[in-house]
Design a protein around this motif. Sequence first.
Motif, PDB file in Angstrom:
ATOM      1  N   UNK A 283       0.829  -1.208   0.000  1.00  0.00           N
ATOM      2  CA  UNK A 283       0.000   0.000   0.000  1.00  0.00           C
ATOM      3  C   UNK A 283       0.862   1.257   0.000  1.00  0.00           C
ATOM      4  N   UNK A 284       1.964   1.202   0.737  1.00  0.00           N
ATOM      5  CA  UNK A 284       2.827   2.379   0.864  1.00  0.00           C
ATOM      6  C   UNK A 284       3.888   2.448  -0.227  1.00  0.00           C
ATOM      7  N   UNK A 286       5.851   2.940  -3.705  1.00  0.00           N
ATOM      8  CA  UNK A 286       5.755   3.952  -4.759  1.00  0.00           C
ATOM      9  C   UNK A 286       5.656   3.328  -6.143  1.00  0.00           C
ATOM     10  N   UNK A 287       5.795   2.017  -6.232  1.00  0.00           N
ATOM     11  CA  UNK A 287       5.926   1.369  -7.548  1.00  0.00           C
ATOM     12  C   UNK A 287       4.744   0.485  -7.924  1.00  0.00           C
ATOM     13  N   UNK A 288       3.747   0.398  -7.057  1.00  0.00           N
ATOM     14  CA  UNK A 288       2.615  -0.497  -7.315  1.00  0.00           C
ATOM     15  C   UNK A 288       1.387   0.335  -7.651  1.00  0.00           C
ATOM     16  N   UNK A 289       0.668  -0.006  -8.714  1.00  0.00           N
ATOM     17  CA  UNK A 289      -0.530   0.765  -9.088  1.00  0.00           C
ATOM     18  C   UNK A 289      -1.588   0.736  -7.993  1.00  0.00           C
ATOM     19  N   UNK A 290      -2.401   1.766  -7.955  1.00  0.00           N
ATOM     20  CA  UNK A 290      -3.519   1.883  -7.017  1.00  0.00           C
ATOM     21  C   UNK A 290      -3.055   1.825  -5.565  1.00  0.00           C
ATOM     22  N   UNK A 291      -1.837   2.305  -5.298  1.00  0.00           N
ATOM     23  CA  UNK A 291      -1.361   2.363  -3.922  1.00  0.00           C
ATOM     24  C   UNK A 291      -1.998   3.567  -3.218  1.00  0.00           C
ATOM     25  N   UNK A 292      -1.629   3.756  -1.958  1.00  0.00           N
ATOM     26  CA  UNK A 292      -2.213   4.849  -1.187  1.00  0.00           C
ATOM     27  C   UNK A 292      -1.940   6.192  -1.848  1.00  0.00           C
ATOM     28  N   UNK A 293      -0.737   6.373  -2.327  1.00  0.00           N
ATOM     29  CA  UNK A 293      -0.381   7.634  -2.983  1.00  0.00           C
ATOM     30  C   UNK A 293      -1.260   7.889  -4.200  1.00  0.00           C
ATOM     31  N   UNK A 294      -1.503   6.838  -4.979  1.00  0.00           N
ATOM     32  CA  UNK A 294      -2.342   6.963  -6.164  1.00  0.00           C
ATOM     33  C   UNK A 294      -3.777   7.300  -5.786  1.00  0.00           C
ATOM     34  N   UNK A 295      -4.302   6.649  -4.748  1.00  0.00           N
ATOM     35  CA  UNK A 295      -5.668   6.927  -4.314  1.00  0.00           C
ATOM     36  C   UNK A 295      -5.810   8.367  -3.847  1.00  0.00           C
ATOM     37  N   UNK A 323      -3.796   6.102  14.843  1.00  0.00           N
ATOM     38  CA  UNK A 323      -2.534   6.842  14.842  1.00  0.00           C
ATOM     39  C   UNK A 323      -1.427   6.062  14.133  1.00  0.00           C
ATOM     40  N   UNK A 324      -1.793   5.268  13.123  1.00  0.00           N
ATOM     41  CA  UNK A 324      -0.826   4.468  12.369  1.00  0.00           C
ATOM     42  C   UNK A 324       0.247   5.383  11.774  1.00  0.00           C
ATOM     43  N   UNK A 325       1.471   5.254  12.297  1.00  0.00           N
ATOM     44  CA  UNK A 325       2.534   6.188  11.929  1.00  0.00           C
ATOM     45  C   UNK A 325       2.936   6.065  10.458  1.00  0.00           C
ATOM     46  N   UNK A 326       2.979   4.824   9.946  1.00  0.00           N
ATOM     47  CA  UNK A 326       3.390   4.629   8.548  1.00  0.00           C
ATOM     48  C   UNK A 326       2.411   5.291   7.588  1.00  0.00           C
ATOM     49  N   UNK A 327       1.127   5.071   7.815  1.00  0.00           N
ATOM     50  CA  UNK A 327       0.109   5.655   6.930  1.00  0.00           C
ATOM     51  C   UNK A 327       0.064   7.170   7.107  1.00  0.00           C
ATOM     52  N   UNK A 328       0.158   7.615   8.346  1.00  0.00           N
ATOM     53  CA  UNK A 328       0.177   9.068   8.585  1.00  0.00           C
ATOM     54  C   UNK A 328       1.327   9.738   7.846  1.00  0.00           C
ATOM     55  N   UNK A 329       2.502   9.148   7.958  1.00  0.00           N
ATOM     56  CA  UNK A 329       3.674   9.749   7.321  1.00  0.00           C
ATOM     57  C   UNK A 329       3.524   9.754   5.805  1.00  0.00           C
ATOM     58  N   UNK A 330       2.933   8.680   5.253  1.00  0.00           N
ATOM     59  CA  UNK A 330       2.746   8.617   3.801  1.00  0.00           C
ATOM     60  C   UNK A 330       1.767   9.690   3.339  1.00  0.00           C
ATOM     61  N   UNK A 331       0.684   9.881   4.092  1.00  0.00           N
ATOM     62  CA  UNK A 331      -0.290  10.917   3.727  1.00  0.00           C
ATOM     63  C   UNK A 331       0.352  12.293   3.811  1.00  0.00           C
ATOM     64  N   UNK A 384      -5.253  12.417  11.525  1.00  0.00           N
ATOM     65  CA  UNK A 384      -4.982  12.850  10.150  1.00  0.00           C
ATOM     66  C   UNK A 384      -5.297  14.334   9.999  1.00  0.00           C
ATOM     67  N   UNK A 385      -6.327  14.819  10.701  1.00  0.00           N
ATOM     68  CA  UNK A 385      -6.644  16.246  10.666  1.00  0.00           C
ATOM     69  C   UNK A 385      -5.472  17.047  11.225  1.00  0.00           C
ATOM     70  N   UNK A 386      -4.907  16.566  12.316  1.00  0.00           N
ATOM     71  CA  UNK A 386      -3.731  17.224  12.891  1.00  0.00           C
ATOM     72  C   UNK A 386      -2.558  17.168  11.921  1.00  0.00           C
ATOM     73  N   UNK A 387      -2.438  16.059  11.220  1.00  0.00           N
ATOM     74  CA  UNK A 387      -1.370  15.899  10.225  1.00  0.00           C
ATOM     75  C   UNK A 387      -1.550  16.897   9.084  1.00  0.00           C
TER      76      UNK A 387
END
Length: 756
Positions: A283-284, A286-295, A323-331, A384-387
């Motif tokens: 999901x995180x 950068x090289x896979x289609x429809x990842x979080x960044x793409x969404x 508070x998932x740090x990996x997803x927060x940081x990616x967003x 995420x709002x705080x982010x």
Amino acid sequence: MIQSQNQTKAQFQELEQKIENSFDDIFNTTSYPIKEIPKFQSQLNSEIMNFILRFSNDLQIEMAINFIRILKKLVQIHIEDQIIPLFNNLNFYDQTNGCSKLECFIEMYQKYIKKSKYLLTSLYFAINLIYPKNPQEALKDYLDYLLLQKLCSTNILKQLFECFLQQIDAAYYLIQKNQDSSWKQIGNTLKQFGDIFINLQKEQANNNIDLQFTNVVLTHFKNKYQEFYNKWAQEYKIPFYLRKVKMQKEYNNQILNFDDNSIRLQINSQLEEQLLQNFKDFILSDNIPFNLESLLENFNSENLEIQDDLGLLNELYLTLDPNDQDIKMKIKQKILQEGNLIFQIINNQEVNKQLSHRFVISLFQLHQKYHKIIQICLNQNTYIQSLLTNAFEELLNFSDQKLDFQEYFVLFIEQEIENVINNQNDNQYLGDTVQLLLYLSEKNDFTVYYQNRLAQRLLKYYRILSSTEFYQVYLKTESIIIQKMSSLMGNQSIYPLELMIEEFSKSRETIFEFKIENNKQLIVQHPLLLKQSDWPKFQYQQIELNEEFFIIGKLKQKFESQQDQKLINWLDLLSYVDIEYSKKQITLRINIPQAIILFAYQYKNEFLSTKMISQITKLQEYLIIQNCLEMKASNILEEVVIDNEKLYRFNEEWEELEDSKINKIIITNTQIPILYLKKAKSKRNLNLPMEAFILKTLKIKKTILFQDLVENVKQYTKNTFNEDIQVDQISTIIKNLYERNYLDIDASNPELLKYV
């Protein structure tokens, strides 16, 4: 004595025979269960009680145990001769008609346990003597123990569990095929079977019988999920993969609905670990289609499919760990990436209103996009709002030193105001974009800057908007902006801006006209009566008025004597006059320095240098240069260059003037001398981005030398943020990560860092 012992032994043997008869009557006949307990069983219990009470206290317990041993022997024989053969006949190893076989097991077990209450009637006194708290529960547990003890010595239990697991898989298959009636029938059997063995496992925990039922089920699902992961991760795109996982979780909740939900919770936890946590790298990535960044990048309020995909990601990941740090940081990285792309639009371009307008709207649309993502898809996740707040604070306060968001925002406001005045839009962004100011770290600095620009706009439109209706539209627009700023930033710092607009509105009502018969020139004076305390500081500029403006000096003194705590700024550089050019029926609306310059040509219209104009008018030369250029731009003056020196004279012919401007007012620009100071911008705080990059690098490489990591970080910050980072700053971050157990240092080589 011997005769008494023989008599006691004979009585005990007689009772033993009666117990055997009672047991045989209960377990080996088809008449049970019955509504009423036979009297002979109650009579047997009375006889056992009378026999035991003949002994002393210690011997009573011993005699009670002897009767329990009789029961144990009888139950063991019954299990060996009756139950085990029946179970073997079911042949659980052959899983054909597995659901029916599980139902047969459940039925036989329930009959076996139900008959315990009849045994309790016969042996109540003996059992109660040993287990006084709950004799019926104690008897049931004991019968379960004897049955399980025997089952564990055979392969029946293993075959039984395998049959159970096979039926679980069958239920999952049927529910996926929407065969409700079929899977629900199996599901009911699975629930009964599971409830039996979960309870057996609990009650036998202290009897050295480990059924391993929970472990068998968990191991089955662990292997199953590993198989799913290996297959799905390679075959399915991310959104479809997440839908498959969600469906599995829903199936778990429907099929594994045991009374005790601990197994289901553990299986769901396994699902989350094996199918979600292991998949997070996809999901995180950068090289896979429809990842979080793409969404995130392709989100819009009309695309319901992407909304569903992001909502699913929220349900499966952020609902479990908001508070998932990996997803927060990616967003956050994605917000900063999209924001930096917007900043590149204006990079190395000349600042103007049109560019600023595109820039601010793009930033606002970016903010609204992620605000909608949080509201619609992420269940208003406060982390995420705080982010989002943190990301925009970085963008607006720590951007490239060449870029000043405050300046671009004010230019955007001014472009919007012009559009409103020109009826080019309905100012849809004007009020909403003000919320971007919340992210400024130096709000007071911005307020001072905005106050100065507001003052300049008020003075500008006071001159050029001759229509009272247009002027009121303009003031209303300014008021809308100020009200929005006040609601977001607090009224205390914004209140002086409200006073400026109110005061300027009143000044518009004061008009004084006077005429000087000199070559048919008409002068109209609009005094500005402004409180000095509410306005920015003006650059003091003493202008020596010529005789045409002598009456204005007297007028100024008259107004000053009538005002309370007001400084009259309408003379000098800020005020303007209307001069009528009767030959072309044109009114020239110009400021007083420009009028003074223009009157230098009223007797003799010839080209003059700025130095010569300065000698005639007593104005400073820099002021003459500024205003001659403004009047040249309006075709009031014409310019020639002789020996690299610019010369000016009054343009009497107006040959280049468009016909449409005849009988019109020609309005010149003016330089408004407002003083203001701005604080230096803060330096970008890159600790969080660097920390995220270090962890990502370690996660990929597993181990890395300190010096190599430092070079990677320096290159990252240079390429991404165009900033040079010192080694000690990187060392501090690495030390902090080490103290928080995010990385480790190799014991044999302190320069080698390891991912934890």
